[in-house]
Motif scaffolding. Structure first.
Motif, PDB file in Angstrom:
ATOM      1  N   GLY A 130       7.943   3.079   1.009  1.00 54.15           N
ATOM      2  CA  GLY A 130       8.367   4.082   0.052  1.00 54.15           C
ATOM      3  C   GLY A 130       7.254   4.621  -0.817  1.00 54.15           C
ATOM      4  N   SER A 131       6.071   4.008  -0.746  1.00 50.77           N
ATOM      5  CA  SER A 131       4.928   4.537  -1.472  1.00 50.77           C
ATOM      6  C   SER A 131       4.461   5.841  -0.829  1.00 50.77           C
ATOM      7  CB  SER A 131       3.777   3.520  -1.484  1.00 50.77           C
ATOM      8  OG  SER A 131       4.163   2.316  -2.105  1.00 50.77           O
ATOM      9  N   LEU A 132       3.657   6.589  -1.564  1.00 53.11           N
ATOM     10  CA  LEU A 132       3.169   7.873  -1.087  1.00 53.11           C
ATOM     11  C   LEU A 132       1.661   7.813  -0.916  1.00 53.11           C
ATOM     12  CD1 LEU A 132       4.469  10.721  -0.543  1.00 53.11           C
ATOM     13  CD2 LEU A 132       3.579  11.375  -2.787  1.00 53.11           C
ATOM     14  N   MET A 133       1.161   8.318   0.219  1.00 52.40           N
ATOM     15  CA  MET A 133      -0.275   8.377   0.471  1.00 52.40           C
ATOM     16  C   MET A 133      -0.681   9.814   0.715  1.00 52.40           C
ATOM     17  SD  MET A 133      -2.631   6.493   3.377  1.00 52.40           S
ATOM     18  CE  MET A 133      -1.757   7.273   4.756  1.00 52.40           C
ATOM     19  N   GLN A 134      -1.729  10.256   0.023  1.00 52.90           N
ATOM     20  CA  GLN A 134      -2.297  11.582   0.242  1.00 52.90           C
ATOM     21  C   GLN A 134      -3.738  11.418   0.708  1.00 52.90           C
ATOM     22  OE1 GLN A 134      -0.556  12.535  -3.831  1.00 52.90           O
ATOM     23  NE2 GLN A 134      -0.808  14.603  -3.002  1.00 52.90           N
ATOM     24  N   LEU A 135      -4.068  12.086   1.796  1.00 51.85           N
ATOM     25  CA  LEU A 135      -5.423  12.050   2.337  1.00 51.85           C
ATOM     26  C   LEU A 135      -6.145  13.332   1.973  1.00 51.85           C
ATOM     27  CD1 LEU A 135      -4.958  10.613   5.952  1.00 51.85           C
ATOM     28  CD2 LEU A 135      -5.643   9.392   3.878  1.00 51.85           C
ATOM     29  N   ASN A 136      -7.356  13.193   1.486  1.00 53.36           N
ATOM     30  CA  ASN A 136      -8.172  14.355   1.182  1.00 53.36           C
ATOM     31  C   ASN A 136      -8.915  14.801   2.439  1.00 53.36           C
ATOM     32  OD1 ASN A 136      -9.331  16.387  -0.287  1.00 53.36           O
ATOM     33  ND2 ASN A 136     -10.544  15.077  -1.621  1.00 53.36           N
ATOM     34  N   THR A 137      -9.728  15.821   2.302  1.00 58.29           N
ATOM     35  CA  THR A 137     -10.478  16.383   3.415  1.00 58.29           C
ATOM     36  C   THR A 137     -11.288  15.323   4.162  1.00 58.29           C
ATOM     37  OG1 THR A 137     -12.281  17.947   3.962  1.00 58.29           O
ATOM     38  CG2 THR A 137     -12.330  16.939   1.780  1.00 58.29           C
ATOM     39  N   HIS A 138     -11.324  15.434   5.496  1.00 58.77           N
ATOM     40  CA  HIS A 138     -12.212  14.633   6.356  1.00 58.77           C
ATOM     41  C   HIS A 138     -12.088  13.136   6.073  1.00 58.77           C
ATOM     42  CE1 HIS A 138     -15.256  14.363   9.318  1.00 58.77           C
ATOM     43  NE2 HIS A 138     -16.205  13.905   8.522  1.00 58.77           N
ATOM     44  N   SER A 139     -10.856  12.638   6.172  1.00 58.05           N
ATOM     45  CA  SER A 139     -10.569  11.238   5.873  1.00 58.05           C
ATOM     46  C   SER A 139      -9.812  10.597   7.028  1.00 58.05           C
ATOM     47  CB  SER A 139      -9.742  11.121   4.587  1.00 58.05           C
ATOM     48  OG  SER A 139     -10.406  11.717   3.493  1.00 58.05           O
ATOM     49  N   ALA A 140      -9.872   9.266   7.123  1.00 55.27           N
ATOM     50  CA  ALA A 140      -9.171   8.542   8.179  1.00 55.27           C
ATOM     51  C   ALA A 140      -8.751   7.171   7.672  1.00 55.27           C
ATOM     52  CB  ALA A 140     -10.052   8.399   9.416  1.00 55.27           C
ATOM     53  N   VAL A 141      -7.541   6.760   8.067  1.00 56.49           N
ATOM     54  CA  VAL A 141      -7.017   5.455   7.652  1.00 56.49           C
ATOM     55  C   VAL A 141      -6.270   4.803   8.802  1.00 56.49           C
ATOM     56  CG1 VAL A 141      -6.739   6.163   5.235  1.00 56.49           C
ATOM     57  CG2 VAL A 141      -4.816   6.394   6.823  1.00 56.49           C
ATOM     58  N   ASP A 142      -6.162   3.487   8.728  1.00 54.98           N
ATOM     59  CA  ASP A 142      -5.268   2.700   9.570  1.00 54.98           C
ATOM     60  C   ASP A 142      -4.258   2.008   8.667  1.00 54.98           C
ATOM     61  OD1 ASP A 142      -6.349   3.337  12.032  1.00 54.98           O
ATOM     62  OD2 ASP A 142      -7.708   1.610  12.061  1.00 54.98           O
ATOM     63  N   HIS A 164       5.497   3.326  -5.483  1.00 49.41           N
ATOM     64  CA  HIS A 164       6.827   3.489  -6.055  1.00 49.41           C
ATOM     65  C   HIS A 164       7.578   2.171  -6.154  1.00 49.41           C
ATOM     66  CE1 HIS A 164       6.525   7.763  -6.224  1.00 49.41           C
ATOM     67  NE2 HIS A 164       6.414   7.919  -4.923  1.00 49.41           N
ATOM     68  N   SER A 165       7.276   1.231  -5.287  1.00 52.50           N
ATOM     69  CA  SER A 165       8.047   0.000  -5.224  1.00 52.50           C
ATOM     70  C   SER A 165       7.511  -1.035  -6.201  1.00 52.50           C
ATOM     71  CB  SER A 165       8.023  -0.561  -3.804  1.00 52.50           C
ATOM     72  OG  SER A 165       6.719  -1.011  -3.495  1.00 52.50           O
ATOM     73  N   GLN A 166       8.219  -2.137  -6.302  1.00 55.45           N
ATOM     74  CA  GLN A 166       7.775  -3.238  -7.162  1.00 55.45           C
ATOM     75  C   GLN A 166       6.679  -4.059  -6.491  1.00 55.45           C
ATOM     76  OE1 GLN A 166      11.309  -5.437  -8.084  1.00 55.45           O
ATOM     77  NE2 GLN A 166      12.065  -3.911  -9.569  1.00 55.45           N
ATOM     78  N   HIS A 167       6.470  -3.834  -5.206  1.00 53.94           N
ATOM     79  CA  HIS A 167       5.447  -4.578  -4.472  1.00 53.94           C
ATOM     80  C   HIS A 167       4.126  -3.820  -4.513  1.00 53.94           C
ATOM     81  CE1 HIS A 167       8.569  -7.236  -2.951  1.00 53.94           C
ATOM     82  NE2 HIS A 167       9.263  -6.168  -2.604  1.00 53.94           N
ATOM     83  N   SER A 168       3.040  -4.557  -4.515  1.00 57.84           N
ATOM     84  CA  SER A 168       1.721  -3.932  -4.539  1.00 57.84           C
ATOM     85  C   SER A 168       1.354  -3.386  -3.166  1.00 57.84           C
ATOM     86  CB  SER A 168       0.675  -4.959  -4.991  1.00 57.84           C
ATOM     87  OG  SER A 168       0.618  -6.037  -4.074  1.00 57.84           O
ATOM     88  N   ARG A 174     -14.837  -0.095   2.141  1.00 56.09           N
ATOM     89  CA  ARG A 174     -16.086  -0.718   2.588  1.00 56.09           C
ATOM     90  C   ARG A 174     -16.605  -1.736   1.577  1.00 56.09           C
ATOM     91  NH1 ARG A 174     -19.096   3.858   3.131  1.00 56.09           N
ATOM     92  NH2 ARG A 174     -19.350   3.783   0.869  1.00 56.09           N
ATOM     93  N   ASP A 175     -16.307  -1.535   0.291  1.00 53.93           N
ATOM     94  CA  ASP A 175     -16.924  -2.342  -0.758  1.00 53.93           C
ATOM     95  C   ASP A 175     -15.995  -3.369  -1.395  1.00 53.93           C
ATOM     96  OD1 ASP A 175     -19.649  -0.968  -1.086  1.00 53.93           O
ATOM     97  OD2 ASP A 175     -18.260   0.707  -1.170  1.00 53.93           O
ATOM     98  N   ALA A 176     -14.685  -3.225  -1.224  1.00 48.45           N
ATOM     99  CA  ALA A 176     -13.774  -4.168  -1.878  1.00 48.45           C
ATOM    100  C   ALA A 176     -12.358  -3.952  -1.364  1.00 48.45           C
ATOM    101  CB  ALA A 176     -13.811  -3.987  -3.398  1.00 48.45           C
ATOM    102  N   LEU A 177     -11.527  -4.944  -1.640  1.00 48.54           N
ATOM    103  CA  LEU A 177     -10.094  -4.830  -1.388  1.00 48.54           C
ATOM    104  C   LEU A 177      -9.429  -4.483  -2.709  1.00 48.54           C
ATOM    105  CD1 LEU A 177      -7.649  -5.224   0.554  1.00 48.54           C
ATOM    106  CD2 LEU A 177      -7.590  -7.605  -0.235  1.00 48.54           C
ATOM    107  N   LEU A 178      -8.691  -3.376  -2.727  1.00 47.78           N
ATOM    108  CA  LEU A 178      -8.029  -2.905  -3.937  1.00 47.78           C
ATOM    109  C   LEU A 178      -6.542  -3.207  -3.836  1.00 47.78           C
ATOM    110  CD1 LEU A 178      -9.732   0.603  -4.104  1.00 47.78           C
ATOM    111  CD2 LEU A 178     -10.486  -1.502  -5.243  1.00 47.78           C
ATOM    112  N   GLU A 179      -5.967  -3.662  -4.923  1.00 54.78           N
ATOM    113  CA  GLU A 179      -4.542  -3.937  -4.951  1.00 54.78           C
ATOM    114  C   GLU A 179      -3.902  -3.110  -6.058  1.00 54.78           C
ATOM    115  OE1 GLU A 179      -1.431  -7.725  -4.955  1.00 54.78           O
ATOM    116  OE2 GLU A 179      -3.543  -8.026  -5.487  1.00 54.78           O
ATOM    117  N   GLY A 180      -3.148  -2.096  -5.637  1.00 58.97           N
ATOM    118  CA  GLY A 180      -2.527  -1.207  -6.592  1.00 58.97           C
ATOM    119  C   GLY A 180      -1.098  -1.599  -6.885  1.00 58.97           C
ATOM    120  N   PHE A 181      -0.787  -1.668  -8.170  1.00 58.68           N
ATOM    121  CA  PHE A 181       0.571  -1.959  -8.587  1.00 58.68           C
ATOM    122  C   PHE A 181       1.241  -0.651  -8.995  1.00 58.68           C
ATOM    123  CE2 PHE A 181      -1.933  -5.733  -8.885  1.00 58.68           C
ATOM    124  CZ  PHE A 181      -1.096  -6.744  -8.428  1.00 58.68           C
ATOM    125  N   GLU A 182       2.473  -0.711  -9.428  1.00 58.76           N
ATOM    126  CA  GLU A 182       3.238   0.515  -9.664  1.00 58.76           C
ATOM    127  C   GLU A 182       2.407   1.502 -10.483  1.00 58.76           C
ATOM    128  OE1 GLU A 182       7.771   1.835 -10.890  1.00 58.76           O
ATOM    129  OE2 GLU A 182       7.125  -0.223 -11.100  1.00 58.76           O
TER     130      GLU A 182
END
Length: 318
Positions: A130-142, A164-168, A174-182
């Motif tokens: 239920g979270s939302l992801m927006q990709l900017n120009t010339h980007s790639a994700v798995d 959007h959810s209660q889960h992170s 390349r440089d770190a693992l990021l954990e985003g909360f609400e």
């Protein structure tokens, strides 16, 4: 699941068909032959779709030997017939492109990614939780979403995550693992660092070998690199504005501004050293980068020198 890495031979054939069709001027017979090649095998059609979808990202100047061919094609003094120049370019590209594409370059990375954008393209996706992801120009994700984890691997480029959810949601850069909360945050892999900006909510920084967890709070901007994580006291550009199709600057160097604009257009864009430190503040729309460039002489004492639509240099008026 991520798509399989394209076979170099099939990629080479697909590029060859693309160049032959471009050279022929929409020859119906050649188009039929290309259609037959595409329908002969599934991997032919797969390679064709990827090449045609991403051909705008194939900056041929990056392919070994293609620079001279393009120069020949664009230099009127050579007075070569267009067909001769294209044949020269085609030979160079076919000789070097399959090997070039087989390397770990951004274009190949996009082909083998779950989601990707081309130059100037932005994309919005709903994630499985239920979270939302927006990709900017010339980007790639798995994506790696399961009952145990919610992970986005940023392979190159820039993304914005709205949790959007209660889960992170985890974002591996390349440089770190990021954990985003609400909340909402942006991660951008910029050269030798990752830039992280948090609009609201908070983001935890997890770095290999560092047991101490760091936090990025709402309204903060950080730089992550091999030396560590550093909060930026001042930023000259709104990190979130691209999601609205804007570049919003505050006292930004002209050279840095052009570097940002070049992310959304093809070809060469730079400025002379004597005007690199001129400053810009304002709101600029990304929908037409060429028009945006032509606005610069209205606000700064500069002029545009343009050899072709792909080569633009900003210079002093004096």
């Amino acid at each position: 699941m991520a798509a399989a890495r394209p076979d170099a031979k099939v990629v080479k054939q697909a590029i060859q068909w693309m160049l032959r069709l471009r050279e022929s001027g929409h020859d119906p017979a050649l188009q039929q032959q290309c259609t037959q090649w595409r329908s002969a095998r599934h991997e032919h059609e797969q390679a064709w779709q990827r090449v045609t979808h991403l051909q705008q990202d194939l900056d041929l100047r990056a392919i070994p030997g293609a620079g001279l061919a393009l120069q020949t094609l664009e230099t009127s003094q050579q007075r070569l017939h267009r067909r001769q120049a294209l044949k020269l370019l085609g030979g160079v590209v076919i000789a070097g492109s399959a090997t070039w594409l087989a390397n770990d370059l951004d274009v190949v990375s996009a082909w083998a990614s779950d989601y990707a954008t081309g130059k100037g393209e932005r994309r919005t996706l709903a994630l499985p939780d239920g979270s939302l992801m927006q990709l900017n120009t010339h980007s790639a994700v798995d994506l790696a979403f399961s009952g145990q984890q919610r992970l986005v691997r940023l392979k190159h480029g820039e993304l914005m995550i709205t949790c959007h959810s209660q889960h992170s949601v985890l974002v591996q850069t390349r440089d770190a693992l990021l954990e985003g909360f609400e909340g909402r945050f942006v991660a951008y892999q910029d050269g030798d660092c990752t830039r992280v900006s948090v609009s609201h909510g908070k983001v935890a920084i997890h770095r290999p070998g560092n047991g101490q967890q760091q936090w990025i709070e709402s309204g903060q901007n950080w730089r992550l690199d091999a030396q560590g994580a550093h909060r930026l006291a001042h930023v000259d550009m709104d990190a979130m504005a691209w999601a609205e199709g804007l570049i919003v600057t505050q006292d930004m160097r002209l050279r840095d501004f052009l570097r940002q604009v070049s992310r959304y257009r093809h070809g060469y864009l730079s400025c002379s050293d004597d005007i690199a430190d001129l400053r810009l503040s304002g709101v600029f729309r990304l929908e037409d980068p060429e028009q945006l460039l032509h606005l610069l002489p209205q606000t700064l004492p500069v002029r545009l020198r343009q050899r072709t639509r792909w080569w633009v240099r900003v210079e002093s008026m004096t």
